[in-house]
Scaffold this motif. Sequence first.
Motif, PDB file in Angstrom:
ATOM      1  N   UNK A 123      23.031   9.330  12.755  1.00 47.51           N
ATOM      2  CA  UNK A 123      22.328   9.591  11.490  1.00 47.51           C
ATOM      3  C   UNK A 123      23.276  10.161  10.433  1.00 47.51           C
ATOM      4  N   UNK A 124      24.554  10.107  10.676  1.00 49.72           N
ATOM      5  CA  UNK A 124      25.504  10.732   9.765  1.00 49.72           C
ATOM      6  C   UNK A 124      25.511  10.040   8.390  1.00 49.72           C
ATOM      7  N   UNK A 143      19.792  -1.198  12.007  1.00 51.13           N
ATOM      8  CA  UNK A 143      19.835   0.249  11.802  1.00 51.13           C
ATOM      9  C   UNK A 143      18.441   0.830  11.623  1.00 51.13           C
ATOM     10  N   UNK A 144      17.540   0.038  11.018  1.00 48.44           N
ATOM     11  CA  UNK A 144      16.166   0.544  10.897  1.00 48.44           C
ATOM     12  C   UNK A 144      15.538   0.723  12.282  1.00 48.44           C
ATOM     13  N   UNK A 145      15.901  -0.125  13.212  1.00 44.00           N
ATOM     14  CA  UNK A 145      15.387   0.027  14.579  1.00 44.00           C
ATOM     15  C   UNK A 145      15.885   1.334  15.192  1.00 44.00           C
ATOM     16  N   UNK A 146      17.142   1.677  14.893  1.00 39.34           N
ATOM     17  CA  UNK A 146      17.703   2.935  15.394  1.00 39.34           C
ATOM     18  C   UNK A 146      16.970   4.128  14.788  1.00 39.34           C
ATOM     19  N   UNK A 147      16.752   4.071  13.467  1.00 41.53           N
ATOM     20  CA  UNK A 147      16.084   5.198  12.792  1.00 41.53           C
ATOM     21  C   UNK A 147      14.615   5.309  13.203  1.00 41.53           C
ATOM     22  N   UNK A 148      14.000   4.191  13.524  1.00 42.43           N
ATOM     23  CA  UNK A 148      12.582   4.212  13.876  1.00 42.43           C
ATOM     24  C   UNK A 148      12.345   4.517  15.357  1.00 42.43           C
ATOM     25  N   UNK A 149      13.414   4.646  16.118  1.00 41.81           N
ATOM     26  CA  UNK A 149      13.252   4.943  17.544  1.00 41.81           C
ATOM     27  C   UNK A 149      12.546   6.285  17.722  1.00 41.81           C
ATOM     28  N   UNK A 150      11.703   6.357  18.706  1.00 42.09           N
ATOM     29  CA  UNK A 150      10.972   7.589  19.010  1.00 42.09           C
ATOM     30  C   UNK A 150      11.069   7.849  20.510  1.00 42.09           C
ATOM     31  N   UNK A 151      10.691   9.036  20.936  1.00 44.79           N
ATOM     32  CA  UNK A 151      10.690   9.291  22.385  1.00 44.79           C
ATOM     33  C   UNK A 151       9.803   8.312  23.150  1.00 44.79           C
ATOM     34  N   UNK A 152       8.821   7.698  22.456  1.00 42.67           N
ATOM     35  CA  UNK A 152       7.964   6.731  23.138  1.00 42.67           C
ATOM     36  C   UNK A 152       8.699   5.438  23.451  1.00 42.67           C
ATOM     37  N   UNK A 153       9.748   5.165  22.680  1.00 38.73           N
ATOM     38  CA  UNK A 153      10.611   4.012  22.965  1.00 38.73           C
ATOM     39  C   UNK A 153      11.950   4.215  22.258  1.00 38.73           C
ATOM     40  N   UNK A 154      12.923   4.703  22.995  1.00 35.87           N
ATOM     41  CA  UNK A 154      14.248   5.002  22.448  1.00 35.87           C
ATOM     42  C   UNK A 154      15.260   3.926  22.809  1.00 35.87           C
ATOM     43  N   UNK A 155      14.756   2.728  23.076  1.00 36.32           N
ATOM     44  CA  UNK A 155      15.633   1.645  23.529  1.00 36.32           C
ATOM     45  C   UNK A 155      16.738   1.336  22.513  1.00 36.32           C
ATOM     46  N   UNK A 170      19.713  14.632  14.194  1.00 38.87           N
ATOM     47  CA  UNK A 170      18.562  14.885  13.346  1.00 38.87           C
ATOM     48  C   UNK A 170      18.748  14.080  12.068  1.00 38.87           C
ATOM     49  N   UNK A 171      17.811  13.148  11.838  1.00 35.53           N
ATOM     50  CA  UNK A 171      17.848  12.316  10.635  1.00 35.53           C
ATOM     51  C   UNK A 171      17.198  13.095   9.499  1.00 35.53           C
ATOM     52  N   UNK A 172      17.821  14.208   9.130  1.00 35.15           N
ATOM     53  CA  UNK A 172      17.166  15.218   8.296  1.00 35.15           C
ATOM     54  C   UNK A 172      16.904  14.784   6.862  1.00 35.15           C
ATOM     55  N   UNK A 173      17.635  13.813   6.350  1.00 34.84           N
ATOM     56  CA  UNK A 173      17.476  13.448   4.940  1.00 34.84           C
ATOM     57  C   UNK A 173      16.435  12.352   4.730  1.00 34.84           C
ATOM     58  N   UNK A 174      15.856  11.841   5.795  1.00 32.01           N
ATOM     59  CA  UNK A 174      14.899  10.743   5.658  1.00 32.01           C
ATOM     60  C   UNK A 174      13.564  11.273   5.131  1.00 32.01           C
ATOM     61  N   UNK A 175      12.924  10.470   4.286  1.00 37.18           N
ATOM     62  CA  UNK A 175      11.669  10.900   3.673  1.00 37.18           C
ATOM     63  C   UNK A 175      10.592  11.124   4.721  1.00 37.18           C
ATOM     64  N   UNK A 176      10.473  10.236   5.668  1.00 38.02           N
ATOM     65  CA  UNK A 176       9.462  10.352   6.723  1.00 38.02           C
ATOM     66  C   UNK A 176      10.019   9.759   8.010  1.00 38.02           C
ATOM     67  N   UNK A 177       9.318   9.951   9.079  1.00 38.52           N
ATOM     68  CA  UNK A 177       9.724   9.445  10.394  1.00 38.52           C
ATOM     69  C   UNK A 177      11.137   9.902  10.763  1.00 38.52           C
ATOM     70  N   UNK A 178      11.438  11.156  10.470  1.00 38.37           N
ATOM     71  CA  UNK A 178      12.764  11.685  10.800  1.00 38.37           C
ATOM     72  C   UNK A 178      12.967  11.698  12.317  1.00 38.37           C
TER      73      UNK A 178
END
Length: 411
Positions: A123-124, A143-155, A170-178
């Motif tokens: 997330x740098x 890259x959107x797939x990487x940012x959208x990964x969640x513990x429910x599916x971190x593939x 920590x994708x801290x600068x993202x507006x939502x779905x950090x």
Amino acid sequence: MRSLDLASLLAAGSAGGPSCLTSTTALEPAGGRHTSVAPAKFAARGKKGGVYAYEQRYLGDESRYAVVVDSKQSQLNRAEVALAQAVEDRHPLLSRVPHVRVSYERDGAVEHYYDLTLPHRVFDGHIRAGAIDGQPTTQTEAYRAVRDATPANARALLETSPVTLVFGGWDSSRRSRQGRWRSALVGEIVGFVAASRDQAGVLAEPTPALRGGARVDPVGMQINLNKKAMTETATRQQAELSPATYGDIVKAANGIKPGDAKSASALGLGGIPPTLDQLAGVACDTIIRTHVLSFATLRQMRFGAGVEGDAVCRALLAALALNALARSDAELYLRANCDLVEAEMPMVRLDQRGGAFLDVEPLSIDAADLLLSEALAHAEKAADVKWSGLAMRVTGNPDIVSGAVETDDNA
């Protein structure tokens, strides 16, 4: 003593498995217990030169003050660097670990940076501000797939930047779905200092001593230059001086009156008499290195591979973490005046739940490579995991590299 094997990691990756693996090692100064060590320095508001971090800890049953010799962040960075060096050395196994590379061109030379060493991992800001095949990184499907990964599916993270799952991000600068991933591996080195108490028995916080610094210039202990010489000498080196240093020298030169001259110490000329103005080392009677690999953290992640397949993926991440740990522990390189040696073999314990623990053999680099190799082969077969090295090539934003300036603080 039992060796750590793939079966142990598979059990740890399954529900109800061990919570943690803990590695502790007694260290001591390489020069002997009579010598001091240089702990990590931290910036403190309103203070120059940094401070040491003292914390009250328990050593056995006794409350003591301990100084942080190497912080959690620093220990993780050392583990990541160990992996990055193996990748750069084209290690046949570690080169297969998926990673992201950012490339900049500066002064005609190409520089590469990786999620293995960038502070925010995948997330740098350098990755997010770059481009992939001419398209802004953040707008690419991969890259959107990487940012959208969640513990429910971190593939997506597992197959693009597994170090982010091991060391955190920590994708801290993202507006939502950090994306917020805590580090599964943590570690530190602390040193316990002499315990002194006041009359009420309260521990007194240690006060670091000061040490002297000095520099001898064989040409002259003081070298004075007039305005013209000072300015010209600095200008000839301007390309090599930080902007702040160059500005300070020119400003000082402009203040020199005709017929006068001032010390050129800012140009590294002249000596420095011994003065007690720097933090001295700290004497520690006990130094301990500790690492904890949290299987409980890994078990919060799923990878779309079913119950057994997800456990296989977690075992792979655990093997990667242990590989980084084995390589990092093998190189006790910290900083100047902080050379340490192992006073005994590392003690590695696998939690067995309910207060029971299993002592296992510390992993050597060769053993860690074998374990990772077995975990990867099993993950490829049982969970269709694909690890083939460089997963994402990012062209760095040229505006960023052109704006990079070294300051006196980080030079």
